[in-house]
Design an enzyme around this catalytic site. Structure first.
Site, PDB file in Angstrom:
ATOM      1  N   SER A 161     -19.910 -15.402  14.974  1.00 60.59           N
ATOM      2  CA  SER A 161     -20.044 -16.099  16.249  1.00 60.59           C
ATOM      3  C   SER A 161     -21.479 -16.568  16.439  1.00 60.59           C
ATOM      4  CB  SER A 161     -19.669 -15.146  17.389  1.00 60.59           C
ATOM      5  OG  SER A 161     -20.011 -15.676  18.644  1.00 60.59           O
ATOM      6  N   TYR A 174     -20.199  -7.419  22.711  1.00 59.35           N
ATOM      7  CA  TYR A 174     -19.604  -8.452  21.869  1.00 59.35           C
ATOM      8  C   TYR A 174     -20.661  -9.082  20.958  1.00 59.35           C
ATOM      9  CZ  TYR A 174     -16.817 -12.573  20.593  1.00 59.35           C
ATOM     10  OH  TYR A 174     -16.142 -13.549  19.904  1.00 59.35           O
TER      11      TYR A 174
END
Length: 278
Positions: A161, A174
């Site tokens: 990501s 996250y």
């Protein structure tokens, strides 16, 4: 070069395949002749993509799978081997965030009992996010890579990501988990380098999915304040689309194109990771 992508009869396992991104990848791989196993805890969602694949005469099957349960993964692997054959390519797409591991504000301000601060982050929420993203990548790699050792063209593709490059505000668990996936990708690339398994990752920029739609858009369909910040820091000034990931994934997965590409984290982000904001 006269090469074209060719995944004829390759058995491809995709976790998180009930979601928009990985479900779309499954559909596109099937169009290239692959036999696709769609793994997701939400079997109905995965089967929706299987239906699309079969409408186009593709070969696919969905499997209800908990990527944090190694015993379950081993049972699913046995089913896949019986149904489709031994595994050639693994795409680790399962992941996500949890609101219990998310702060309400970007910056710490005076204490307010009505908002969740860094001090209020829930231990179980943080553990869930790390387990889903990191263990949910490591455990499938442990189980499914056993079929790949010494197999020509075998490889693993993880989904990292933008968080792995620069942490986004509000979501520390996250961000940390995705950084761990990037690190694990490089570690795995080295570990398997002598037995013919390549390991790479893509790092998608900002795409609109069912998980983030409410964060990015107001009820009237206009971009939220957070979405405006994202777009202002994306040189291409738009969100990505799931089909814009396909070419990069095909490139990494196809041995004839990327046989010497190993341990790479490839951003697909409209320039987000290149822009400093000024």
């Amino acid at each position: 070069m006269q090469w074209t992508f060719n995944f004829k009869d390759k058995v491809i396992v995709i976790t998180g395949a009930g979601g928009v991104i990985c479900g779309n990848l499954a559909v596109e791989f099937s169009k290239m002749g692959a036999k696709v196993a769609l793994l997701d805890l939400n079997l109905e969602a995965a089967n929706n993509f299987v239906d699309v694949i079969k409408m186009n005469n593709g070969i696919a099957k969905a499997y209800k799978t908990d990527v944090m349960d190694k015993l379950n993964l081993e049972e699913v692997k046995e089913e896949i081997n019986n149904d489709l054959g031994t595994i050639d390519i693994l795409i680790n797409g399962a992941g996500g965030n949890n609101y219990k591991a998310t702060t309400d504000n970007e910056y710490h301000i005076e204490e307010n009992s009505n908002i969740r601060t860094f001090y209020d982050l829930d231990i179980e929420g943080i553990e869930f996010v790390f387990n889903l993203n990191y263990l949910g990548t490591l455990l499938p790699s442990q189980v499914f890579s056993k079929d790949m050792i010494g197999k020509e063209g075998a490889n693993i593709i993880n989904i990292s990501s933008m968080n792995a490059f620069t942490p986004l505000t509000k979501i520390p668990a996250y961000s940390g988990a995705k950084s761990a996936i990037s690190n694990f990708t490089k570690w795995l690339a080295v570990y398997f380098s002598k037995v013919g398994i390549r390991c790479n990752a893509i790092a998608p920029g900002f795409l609109v999915t069912s998980q983030n739609k409410q964060l990015l858009f107001n009820e009237d369909g206009t971009p939220s304040n957070r979405a405006k910040k994202i777009l202002n820091n994306t040189p291409m000034e738009r969100f990505g689309k799931p089909n814009e990931l396909v070419g990069a994934v095909f490139f990494l997965a196809d041995e004839q194109f990327s046989s010497f590409v190993n341990g790479v984290i490839l951003p697909i982000d409209g320039g987000f990771s290149s822009y400093s904001g000024v």
